[in-house]
Design an enzyme around this catalytic site. Structure first.
Site, PDB file in Angstrom:
ATOM      1  CB  SER A   1     -27.603 -52.106  16.344  1.00 59.20           C
ATOM      2  OG  SER A   1     -27.944 -51.420  15.622  1.00 59.20           O
TER       3      SER A   1
ATOM      4  CG  ASP B   1     -24.521 -45.549  11.719  1.00 61.09           C
ATOM      5  OD1 ASP B   1     -25.417 -45.945  10.929  1.00 61.09           O
ATOM      6  OD2 ASP B   1     -24.695 -46.176  13.026  1.00 61.09           O
TER       7      ASP B   1
ATOM      8  CG  HIS C   1     -25.731 -49.823  12.109  1.00 64.49           C
ATOM      9  ND1 HIS C   1     -25.936 -48.933  12.843  1.00 64.49           N
ATOM     10  CD2 HIS C   1     -25.837 -51.365  12.922  1.00 64.49           C
ATOM     11  CE1 HIS C   1     -26.693 -49.515  13.419  1.00 64.49           C
ATOM     12  NE2 HIS C   1     -26.466 -51.407  13.600  1.00 64.49           N
TER      13      HIS C   1
END
Length: 419
Positions: A203, A370, A398
């Site tokens: 991320s 996602d 995610h």
């Protein structure tokens, strides 16, 4: 980052692009290129110490003043008590100082990130409860194929409230992290016979690591970095970044009132990094992202949007410290890249208000991604970087991209390509 936010329904099943076959058996340490792991947003511990300069808003908030270090994030048990929320918010708040053009803690609040260099830093953000983790499963899987913490595998946690700034703008905390990350990469290489390092991020750790790479000379990158493997990286921000500036962010804790943390969240430098990029390669300036009765806001209208939600003081740092980094073309990192992205999960792409009141509850329109990172942001570097490999993982959210068994098999295989 992990960016712990409420996620919409899953939809839009797409093709799973699997990695080429690669053995997942454990390797001998001398066969491994070392790994440095950089976590996502709010995925590691953060300690705090309250000095005599601290002026608490209530006696409760000052109870630990002068009593040394304690864990501010994540203390799951403390946050279950709503009476502790104002103190948590107050101590997590940062301040943008216009005179020095930088972000700082509230006076009297000192913070540190424990366990730098070790994956212990983010195996469990709350080590007392061990019930809140995005990275531990990934670390365990890496251990199964032969990696060892402090020997061939290293962790680079950071104060996720802070990031870096473009040239000409100071960023004391962010720059210190980049120096530490650079040193850790060099150390990992030295401890492993000079073998270059594979940097694996999740991320928000992806764009942050990208900033390290583009700020190093080519000779350094060639010498020390074997491959860059960003997982679920938001290269051009996310539409949810506009949402949290209105609704707040509860760090994925369902018992925490996100609105109680709104001011603290807005104060953090990271919140502006998450805003959608107006780059033509990402959201552009024509696509409406926020729709009201009398005005639509695209990624090119973020400054106006900040004023509309009562956050006009953020316009200056957004335009001077964020747009120069993400408003246009992202320069190549100068190392081989495997970009692992999630597809097929409903991801907030448009926010629709019934009137002009931006405090009202909006409807949302989902697109692909996602669940957190929009596909347009995940693919912003597609066809623009050389020595680039794209791997799509279908129908995995995610955070599960570093926790789900099938997704991890793909991630581990891509990491092993460096060996």
């Amino acid at each position: 980052m992990a960016i712990p936010l409420p996620i919409l329904v899953q939809l839009l099943p797409l093709l799973l692009v699997a990695a080429a076959p690669c053995s997942l058996e454990a390797a001998a340490p001398h066969q491994l290129h070392p790994i440095v792991l950089v976590p996502g947003y709010a995925t590691n511990e953060l300690d705090v110490r309250l000095t005599e300069l601290y002026r608490p808003s209530s006696p409760r908030c000052g109870e630990r003043k002068g009593k040394g270090w304690f864990r501010l994030y994540l203390n799951y048990s403390a946050l279950q008590d709503p009476a502790n929320l104002p103190c948590f918010a107050e101590q997590m708040t940062s301040v943008y100082d216009t005179a020095s053009d930088d972000y700082f803690n509230v006076p009297g609040v000192e913070t540190r990130v424990p366990f730098f260099g070790s994956t212990q830093a983010f195996r469990y953000p709350d080590p007392d409860r061990k019930n809140f983790s995005y990275m531990n499963t990934l670390v365990e899987r890496l251990e199964k194929v032969g990696y060892r913490d402090g020997e061939t595998m290293f962790g680079a946690p950071y104060d996720f409230r802070y990031v870096v700034a473009p040239a000409g703008h100071p960023s004391r905390v962010g720059d210190a992290f980049l120096r530490a990350l650079k040193g850790l990469v060099e150390q990992a290489s030295r401890l492993n016979g000079g073998r270059p390092v594979t940097i694996v991020t999740h991320s928000a750790g992806g764009p942050l690591t990208h900033q390290l790479l583009i700020r190093q000379p080519p000779a350094w990158r060639q010498r020390f970095v074997r491959r860059f493997v960003p997982v679920a990286a938001p290269w051009g921000g996310i539409v949810l970044g506009m949402v949290t500036l209105v609704s707040g962010n509860n760090y994925g804790l369902p018992f925490v009132d996100a609105r109680a943390l709104l001011a603290a969240g807005r104060s953090q430098q990271t919140s502006l990094w998450l805003l959608p990029s107006p780059s033509p390669a990402v959201f552009g300036t024509a696509q409406p992202l926020v729709i009201t009765k009398s005005r639509n806001y695209s990624a090119g209208d973020v400054a106006d949007y900040l004023v509309a939600i009562g956050f006009g003081e953020a316009v200056g740092p957004y335009e001077s410290r964020v747009l120069p980094l993400f408003g246009g073309y992202l320069p190549p990192p100068g190392v081989p890249v495997t970009n692992i992205v999630g597809v097929g999960v409903g991801t907030t792409e448009r926010i629709v208000y019934p009137g002009d009141d931006l405090d009202a509850t909006p409807a949302t329109v989902a697109g692909d991604g996602d669940g957190v990172v929009n596909l347009a942001s995940a693919l912003a570097v597609e066809n623009k970087w050389k020595d680039y490999r794209l791997v799509k993982v279908s129908n995995v959210t995610h955070n599960d991209l570093v926790a789900d068994d099938q997704a991890l098999e793909i991630v581990i295989r891509e990491i092993q390509r460096a060996n």
